[in-house]
Design a protein around this motif. Structure first.
Motif, PDB file in Angstrom:
ATOM      1  N   ALA A 183      50.027 -33.736  64.967  1.00  0.00           N
ATOM      2  CA  ALA A 183      49.120 -34.719  65.557  1.00  0.00           C
ATOM      3  C   ALA A 183      48.670 -34.296  66.946  1.00  0.00           C
ATOM      4  CB  ALA A 183      49.794 -36.084  65.608  1.00  0.00           C
ATOM      5  N   LEU A 184      49.609 -33.851  67.778  1.00  0.00           N
ATOM      6  CA  LEU A 184      49.265 -33.455  69.139  1.00  0.00           C
ATOM      7  C   LEU A 184      48.427 -32.183  69.147  1.00  0.00           C
ATOM      8  CD1 LEU A 184      52.685 -34.190  70.872  1.00  0.00           C
ATOM      9  CD2 LEU A 184      50.571 -35.497  71.108  1.00  0.00           C
ATOM     10  N   GLY A 185      48.795 -31.214  68.308  1.00  0.00           N
ATOM     11  CA  GLY A 185      48.033 -29.976  68.252  1.00  0.00           C
ATOM     12  C   GLY A 185      46.612 -30.199  67.772  1.00  0.00           C
ATOM     13  N   LYS A 186      46.437 -31.048  66.762  1.00  0.00           N
ATOM     14  CA  LYS A 186      45.094 -31.332  66.251  1.00  0.00           C
ATOM     15  C   LYS A 186      44.237 -32.006  67.314  1.00  0.00           C
ATOM     16  CE  LYS A 186      42.640 -33.875  62.628  1.00  0.00           C
ATOM     17  NZ  LYS A 186      42.729 -34.534  61.305  1.00  0.00           N
ATOM     18  N   THR A 187      44.827 -32.942  68.052  1.00  0.00           N
ATOM     19  CA  THR A 187      44.075 -33.640  69.098  1.00  0.00           C
ATOM     20  C   THR A 187      43.511 -32.666  70.118  1.00  0.00           C
ATOM     21  OG1 THR A 187      45.405 -35.647  68.841  1.00  0.00           O
ATOM     22  CG2 THR A 187      44.234 -35.374  70.920  1.00  0.00           C
ATOM     23  N   ILE A 188      44.313 -31.678  70.504  1.00  0.00           N
ATOM     24  CA  ILE A 188      43.856 -30.695  71.494  1.00  0.00           C
ATOM     25  C   ILE A 188      42.853 -29.729  70.877  1.00  0.00           C
ATOM     26  CG2 ILE A 188      44.586 -28.843  73.050  1.00  0.00           C
ATOM     27  CD1 ILE A 188      47.293 -30.341  73.264  1.00  0.00           C
ATOM     28  N   LEU A 189      43.142 -29.232  69.687  1.00  0.00           N
ATOM     29  CA  LEU A 189      42.240 -28.289  69.034  1.00  0.00           C
ATOM     30  C   LEU A 189      40.853 -28.884  68.823  1.00  0.00           C
ATOM     31  CD1 LEU A 189      44.682 -26.765  66.406  1.00  0.00           C
ATOM     32  CD2 LEU A 189      43.467 -25.483  68.178  1.00  0.00           C
ATOM     33  N   ASN A 190      40.787 -30.177  68.545  1.00  0.00           N
ATOM     34  CA  ASN A 190      39.491 -30.826  68.339  1.00  0.00           C
ATOM     35  C   ASN A 190      38.614 -30.802  69.587  1.00  0.00           C
ATOM     36  OD1 ASN A 190      39.883 -31.468  65.668  1.00  0.00           O
ATOM     37  ND2 ASN A 190      40.424 -33.611  66.029  1.00  0.00           N
ATOM     38  N   GLN A 191      39.220 -30.561  70.748  1.00  0.00           N
ATOM     39  CA  GLN A 191      38.472 -30.602  72.004  1.00  0.00           C
ATOM     40  C   GLN A 191      38.259 -29.230  72.628  1.00  0.00           C
ATOM     41  OE1 GLN A 191      39.906 -33.955  74.688  1.00  0.00           O
ATOM     42  NE2 GLN A 191      41.651 -33.799  73.301  1.00  0.00           N
ATOM     43  N   GLY A 237      48.051 -28.982  76.699  1.00  0.00           N
ATOM     44  CA  GLY A 237      49.110 -28.358  75.916  1.00  0.00           C
ATOM     45  C   GLY A 237      50.474 -28.539  76.562  1.00  0.00           C
ATOM     46  N   SER A 238      50.526 -28.441  77.884  1.00  0.00           N
ATOM     47  CA  SER A 238      51.793 -28.635  78.589  1.00  0.00           C
ATOM     48  C   SER A 238      52.314 -30.052  78.401  1.00  0.00           C
ATOM     49  CB  SER A 238      51.614 -28.346  80.082  1.00  0.00           C
ATOM     50  OG  SER A 238      51.273 -26.992  80.302  1.00  0.00           O
ATOM     51  N   GLN A 239      51.425 -31.028  78.508  1.00  0.00           N
ATOM     52  CA  GLN A 239      51.840 -32.418  78.314  1.00  0.00           C
ATOM     53  C   GLN A 239      52.310 -32.659  76.885  1.00  0.00           C
ATOM     54  OE1 GLN A 239      48.305 -34.510  79.473  1.00  0.00           O
ATOM     55  NE2 GLN A 239      48.576 -34.117  81.657  1.00  0.00           N
ATOM     56  N   ALA A 240      51.563 -32.106  75.932  1.00  0.00           N
ATOM     57  CA  ALA A 240      51.943 -32.293  74.530  1.00  0.00           C
ATOM     58  C   ALA A 240      53.277 -31.620  74.221  1.00  0.00           C
ATOM     59  CB  ALA A 240      50.848 -31.743  73.615  1.00  0.00           C
ATOM     60  N   GLN A 241      53.484 -30.447  74.805  1.00  0.00           N
ATOM     61  CA  GLN A 241      54.743 -29.744  74.557  1.00  0.00           C
ATOM     62  C   GLN A 241      55.931 -30.523  75.117  1.00  0.00           C
ATOM     63  OE1 GLN A 241      55.442 -27.720  72.384  1.00  0.00           O
ATOM     64  NE2 GLN A 241      55.705 -25.636  73.154  1.00  0.00           N
ATOM     65  N   GLY A 242      55.705 -31.177  76.250  1.00  0.00           N
ATOM     66  CA  GLY A 242      56.763 -32.010  76.809  1.00  0.00           C
ATOM     67  C   GLY A 242      57.163 -33.119  75.854  1.00  0.00           C
ATOM     68  N   ILE A 243      56.168 -33.709  75.180  1.00  0.00           N
ATOM     69  CA  ILE A 243      56.457 -34.737  74.183  1.00  0.00           C
ATOM     70  C   ILE A 243      57.196 -34.119  73.000  1.00  0.00           C
ATOM     71  CG2 ILE A 243      55.426 -36.382  72.566  1.00  0.00           C
ATOM     72  CD1 ILE A 243      53.120 -36.700  74.588  1.00  0.00           C
ATOM     73  N   CYS A 244      56.741 -32.940  72.551  1.00  0.00           N
ATOM     74  CA  CYS A 244      57.402 -32.271  71.423  1.00  0.00           C
ATOM     75  C   CYS A 244      58.876 -31.999  71.724  1.00  0.00           C
ATOM     76  CB  CYS A 244      56.692 -30.962  71.089  1.00  0.00           C
ATOM     77  SG  CYS A 244      55.088 -31.155  70.279  1.00  0.00           S
ATOM     78  N   TYR A 245      59.197 -31.630  72.989  1.00  0.00           N
ATOM     79  CA  TYR A 245      60.590 -31.363  73.354  1.00  0.00           C
ATOM     80  C   TYR A 245      61.490 -32.562  73.086  1.00  0.00           C
ATOM     81  CZ  TYR A 245      59.358 -27.054  75.920  1.00  0.00           C
ATOM     82  OH  TYR A 245      58.948 -25.803  76.281  1.00  0.00           O
ATOM     83  N   THR A 246      60.921 -33.766  73.176  1.00  0.00           N
ATOM     84  CA  THR A 246      61.738 -34.976  73.015  1.00  0.00           C
ATOM     85  C   THR A 246      61.785 -35.478  71.574  1.00  0.00           C
ATOM     86  OG1 THR A 246      59.914 -36.544  73.387  1.00  0.00           O
ATOM     87  CG2 THR A 246      61.034 -35.657  75.347  1.00  0.00           C
ATOM     88  N   GLN A 251      74.164 -19.441  75.373  1.00  0.00           N
ATOM     89  CA  GLN A 251      72.779 -18.996  75.265  1.00  0.00           C
ATOM     90  C   GLN A 251      72.187 -18.712  76.634  1.00  0.00           C
ATOM     91  OE1 GLN A 251      71.124 -18.761  72.113  1.00  0.00           O
ATOM     92  NE2 GLN A 251      73.247 -19.006  71.452  1.00  0.00           N
ATOM     93  N   ARG A 252      71.330 -17.714  76.684  1.00  0.00           N
ATOM     94  CA  ARG A 252      70.586 -17.478  77.922  1.00  0.00           C
ATOM     95  C   ARG A 252      69.609 -18.612  78.137  1.00  0.00           C
ATOM     96  NH1 ARG A 252      67.986 -11.691  78.010  1.00  0.00           N
ATOM     97  NH2 ARG A 252      67.485 -12.444  80.087  1.00  0.00           N
ATOM     98  N   PRO A 253      69.376 -19.010  79.360  1.00  0.00           N
ATOM     99  CA  PRO A 253      68.397 -20.081  79.618  1.00  0.00           C
ATOM    100  C   PRO A 253      67.047 -19.754  79.003  1.00  0.00           C
ATOM    101  CG  PRO A 253      69.616 -19.546  81.614  1.00  0.00           C
ATOM    102  CD  PRO A 253      69.962 -18.485  80.616  1.00  0.00           C
ATOM    103  N   SER A 254      66.473 -20.750  78.340  1.00  0.00           N
ATOM    104  CA  SER A 254      65.170 -20.538  77.721  1.00  0.00           C
ATOM    105  C   SER A 254      64.101 -20.496  78.786  1.00  0.00           C
ATOM    106  CB  SER A 254      64.869 -21.694  76.744  1.00  0.00           C
ATOM    107  OG  SER A 254      63.557 -21.611  76.300  1.00  0.00           O
ATOM    108  N   GLN A 255      63.082 -19.673  78.538  1.00  0.00           N
ATOM    109  CA  GLN A 255      61.940 -19.605  79.437  1.00  0.00           C
ATOM    110  C   GLN A 255      60.801 -20.479  78.981  1.00  0.00           C
ATOM    111  OE1 GLN A 255      62.176 -17.804  82.345  1.00  0.00           O
ATOM    112  NE2 GLN A 255      64.305 -17.648  81.624  1.00  0.00           N
ATOM    113  N   ASP A 256      60.987 -21.184  77.823  1.00  0.00           N
ATOM    114  CA  ASP A 256      59.919 -22.055  77.307  1.00  0.00           C
ATOM    115  C   ASP A 256      59.954 -23.412  77.973  1.00  0.00           C
ATOM    116  OD1 ASP A 256      59.145 -20.044  75.667  1.00  0.00           O
ATOM    117  OD2 ASP A 256      60.300 -20.760  73.918  1.00  0.00           O
TER     118      ASP A 256
END
Length: 271
Positions: free
Chosen positions: A214-222, A235-244, A266-271
Motif C-alpha cells: 500500500a505504501l509503495g504503491k502510493t509513492i510510485l503513483n506520484q 520513502g523514508s517516512q513510509a519505511q519508518g512505518i514499515c519498520y513498525t 548481529q552487526r548494527p544494521s545500516q538500514d
C-alpha cells in the motif's frame, strides 16, 4: 456481494469485480457507477482482500459511457446543463481515484472491447491483461468529448505523449496485439484462460506485506510528478512505518529462526 449491475466475488483473498450489463456491452450508467463506487470502497476497506481483478460479463469489457444517459443530460434546462455535468464529473473522478489509489494491486482483465470510459477504467488499474478478443479505443472524439475518466493522465504514461495524442485525436481502435506492443496491455491471454490467468497474477502480486504494498504503491503513483528528493522523503517516512509493522517483524524473526542466527550477535544494521 452480488448486485444487478456489479458482480463482486471474493475467493482466497482475490476480489473479482465484473461489470454486469452485458446487453449494453457494460456501458456505464449512473446506477452502475453508484454500485461500482460501493464495490470499490468495500474492496479497499476489507483487509482480507489482497488484490482486485476487474473484468466484464459477456463479450465486452465496457463500452464506456451510456449514450442514453448523455441524451437525458442534454434534455436538462440550458441553465442546468453545465452544473449537472460538473456534478457528474465529480462522481466520475471519484470512481477513477478509488481505483487508482486502491491500496492493493489491481488488474484489468480486458475480455473484449474497452471503449472510451471503458478504456480509461482499464488504464486506472495497475496492470492490464488482455484476451485475444480485446480492443481499446479512446472514442470520445466521436461524441465531441475529451477523455474524462483518466485517459489524458494515464495513457501518455503508458505510450508516450505523441502516441497518446494520436490515439485520442483519431479515436481509432487498437487491437490486442498492438496494445501489447504499445504498452497499453502488459500481458496477453486466451479468452478461455483470461480470468484464471488474471487471478493467478493477482495472487502472485499480493503475496508480500500488505503494508509495504500500500505504501509503495502510493509513492510510485506520484513519482512522475515529484522530485527525487520528495520521493526519497516520502520513502523514508513510509519505511519508518514499515519498520513498525507486524509483517516486517514476523518476516525478520522467521528468517533468523530459519537460519539459526536468532541468538548470534548481529552487526548494527545500516538500514
Amino acid at each position: 456481494m452480488n448486485t444487478h449491475l456489479i458482480d463482486l466475488q471474493v475467493q482466497s483473498g482475490i476480489a473479482t469485480l465484473c461489470f454486469n450489463r452485458p446487453e449494453k456491452r457494460n456501458a456505464m450508467s449512473d446506477d452502475m457507477r453508484t454500485e461500482f463506487i460501493v464495490a470499490l470502497e468495500h474492496v479497499a476497506n476489507d483487509k482480507s482482500i489482497r488484490a482486485l481483478v476487474l473484468t466484464g460479463n459477456g463479450k465486452g469489457f465496457s463500452a464506456g459511457g451510456d449514450v442514453a444517459g448523455m441524451e437525458r443530460r442534454m434534455q436538462a434546462p440550458i441553465g442546468e446543463v453545465g452544473f449537472n455535468g460538473w456534478s457528474r464529473q465529480q462522481r466520475v473522478h471519484h470512481t477513477v481515484s478509488l481505483l487508482h489509489t486502491m491500496p492493493k494491486p489491481t488488474i484489468a482483465a480486458v475480455n473484449g472491447a474497452a471503449s472510451g470510459l471503458g478504456a480509461d477504467t482499464a488504464l486506472s488499474c495497475d496492470f492490464i491483461i488482455a484476451s485475444e478478443a480485446a480492443s481499446f479505443t479512446w472514442s470520445y472524439i466521436n461524441r465531441g468529448l475529451i477523455p474524462d475518466g483518466g485517459g489524458m493522465y494515464f495513457l501518455p504514461r503508458r505510450v508516450g505523449l505523441a502516441k497518446a495524442k494520436e490515439l485520442i485525436f483519431s479515436g481509432r481502435k487498437v487491437n490486442a496485439d498492438e496494445a501489447l506492443r504499445l504498452g497499453i496491455a502488459d500481458r496477453m491471454s486466451s479468452a478461455e484462460t483470461l480470468l484464471a490467468d488474471a487471478q493467478a497474477w493477482a495472487t502472485e502480486l499480493s503475496q508480500g506485506s500488505a503494508t509495504a504494498l500500500a505504501l509503495g504503491k502510493t509513492i510510485l503513483n506520484q513519482t512522475f510528478e515529484l522530485s527525487a528528493n520528495q520521493v526519497f522523503a516520502q520513502g523514508s517516512q513510509a519505511q519508518g512505518i514499515c519498520y513498525t509493522s507486524s509483517e516486517h517483524r514476523d518476516a525478520v524473526m522467521a528468517f533468523l529462526n530459519k537460519s539459526g542466527d536468532k541468538n548470534t550477535p548481529q552487526r548494527p544494521s545500516q538500514d
